[in-house]
Design a protein around this motif. Structure first.
Motif, PDB file in Angstrom:
ATOM      1  N   TYR A  27       0.789  -1.232   0.000  1.00  0.00           N
ATOM      2  CA  TYR A  27       0.000   0.000   0.000  1.00  0.00           C
ATOM      3  C   TYR A  27       0.823   1.286   0.000  1.00  0.00           C
ATOM      4  N   LYS A  41      -6.178  -8.016  -4.583  1.00  0.00           N
ATOM      5  CA  LYS A  41      -7.546  -7.639  -4.247  1.00  0.00           C
ATOM      6  C   LYS A  41      -8.568  -8.618  -4.847  1.00  0.00           C
ATOM      7  N   GLN A 129     -14.271   7.432   6.596  1.00  0.00           N
ATOM      8  CA  GLN A 129     -13.419   6.240   6.468  1.00  0.00           C
ATOM      9  C   GLN A 129     -12.124   6.492   7.247  1.00  0.00           C
ATOM     10  N   TYR A 187      -9.659  -5.909  -0.545  1.00  0.00           N
ATOM     11  CA  TYR A 187      -8.613  -5.033  -0.035  1.00  0.00           C
ATOM     12  C   TYR A 187      -8.414  -5.288   1.458  1.00  0.00           C
ATOM     13  N   ALA A 193      -4.282   0.691   4.368  1.00  0.00           N
ATOM     14  CA  ALA A 193      -5.119   0.543   3.174  1.00  0.00           C
ATOM     15  C   ALA A 193      -6.250   1.562   3.164  1.00  0.00           C
ATOM     16  N   ILE A 197      -7.122   3.710  -0.272  1.00  0.00           N
ATOM     17  CA  ILE A 197      -8.194   3.265  -1.174  1.00  0.00           C
ATOM     18  C   ILE A 197      -9.494   3.989  -0.845  1.00  0.00           C
ATOM     19  N   LEU A 200     -13.234   2.282   0.430  1.00  0.00           N
ATOM     20  CA  LEU A 200     -12.789   0.883   0.518  1.00  0.00           C
ATOM     21  C   LEU A 200     -13.909  -0.055   0.969  1.00  0.00           C
ATOM     22  N   LYS A 203     -16.212  -1.125  -1.645  1.00  0.00           N
ATOM     23  CA  LYS A 203     -15.631  -1.934  -2.718  1.00  0.00           C
ATOM     24  C   LYS A 203     -15.434  -3.396  -2.307  1.00  0.00           C
ATOM     25  N   ASN A 204     -15.268  -3.629  -1.011  1.00  0.00           N
ATOM     26  CA  ASN A 204     -14.981  -4.986  -0.549  1.00  0.00           C
ATOM     27  C   ASN A 204     -16.234  -5.853  -0.463  1.00  0.00           C
TER      28      ASN A 204
END
Length: 299
Positions: A27, A41, A129, A187, A193, A197, A200, A203-204
């Motif tokens: 990262y 990922k 975040q 991720y 991280a 990102i 994040l 996205k996970n």
């Protein structure tokens, strides 16, 4: 380096991170970030590593992991030599007295072991975040009507490091709906991280369920997977009566995250958690530990 607050000792400590050299390279370097997008990922990478952690050969990892991260095996139901694989060890169950549950019905408890951040009077379009990076609840859950339910409410983020107990539990008596799966990437959820990102959590890979609690209203319960988390396993029975502190499920190998959303004026988080969050520090908490209190109705 990750510094967090130990609320019991009232001091800051440095987290011993599993795979910290690997994480920092991935990262923080251009080459590492390139490999992240191409390989790390992806579902296939975490799935293959998950297969290894389910196999007998992975048992060799257990003694070093216990020694390197000072895992308290006296809390475990099984002895070190009784685990069939690394994932069997990683998803270990604890003795009943290892994590006392705060039984006061007005007390909000932590759903697991980990490091917590708490937020109140939230803007659904600017959920924090890390400092400088935000995301939208609608992007996290994909349900606009459900998202609106938590407008101006509160939420907490519990980060489980690979060294933590990886079963998660219910915060109150109540009934939980069926868990819904949302496909995504893998991720890491490590702070390194989260700083790199954007969005994040959105996205996970993740799962969400609506928990109708007895004392804290409707609670949106979200489990977020991460690198090398092969599976999120739900062990509860949907639409059945649930007792405070009972198991909801567990993560297989890897760091993971639990996010809980509360409706407006249902919960007040403990002042030390609020203070540390405002300073930018996570606070170490354990399953069953009090982290907040119910807002009393005026009626």
């Amino acid at each position: 380096m990750i510094k967090y607050y130990n609320r019991k000792l009232k001091k800051y400590e440095i987290e011993h991170v599993a795979g910290d050299i690997y994480l920092n390279w991935i990262y923080s370097s251009p080459i590492g970030m390139r490999f992240l997008e191409i390989i790390f990922k992806k579902k296939i990478f975490s799935k293959l590593y998950g297969y290894f952690c389910d196999g007998k050969l992975s048992r060799k990892k257990i003694p070093n992991f216990i020694n390197d991260f000072n895992i308290n095996m006296n809390e475990c139901i099984k002895n070190e030599n009784d685990f069939k694989s690394f994932n069997d060890f990683f998803t270990r169950k604890l003795k009943k007295d290892a994590r006392p549950i705060c039984e006061n019905s007005d007390s909000l408890i932590s759903p697991g072991d980990g490091r917590i951040l708490v937020y109140s009077n939230i803007n659904l379009n600017k959920l924090i975040q890390v400092k400088g990076l935000t995301y939208k609840l609608i992007d996290l859950i994909g349900k606009n009507k459900l998202a609106e339910k938590f407008k101006y409410g509160s939420f907490m983020v519990l980060r489980l490091a690979p060294t933590d107990y990886h079963r998660f539990h219910f915060i109150d008596n109540g009934i939980c709906d069926v868990s819904q799966k949302i496909k995504g990437d893998y991720y890491s959820v490590n702070p390194a991280a989260l700083k790199k990102i954007p969005e994040l959590f959105c996205k996970n890979k993740r799962e969400l369920s609506l928990f109708h609690s007895q004392n804290f209203g409707d609670v949106l319960y979200i489990e977020v997977g991460a690198t090398c988390v092969g599976s999120i396993i739900q062990t509860y029975f949907p639409k059945k009566n649930i007792l405070k502190g009972s198991e909801k499920g567990y993560f297989k190998f890897g760091g993971s995250t639990i996010i809980l959303f509360f409706e407006k004026e249902k919960v007040i988080f403990d002042s030390d958690l609020i203070e540390q969050t405002e300073k930018g520090y996570e606070t170490k908490v354990m399953l069953g530990e009090k982290i907040g209190i119910k807002v009393k109705s005026n009626s």
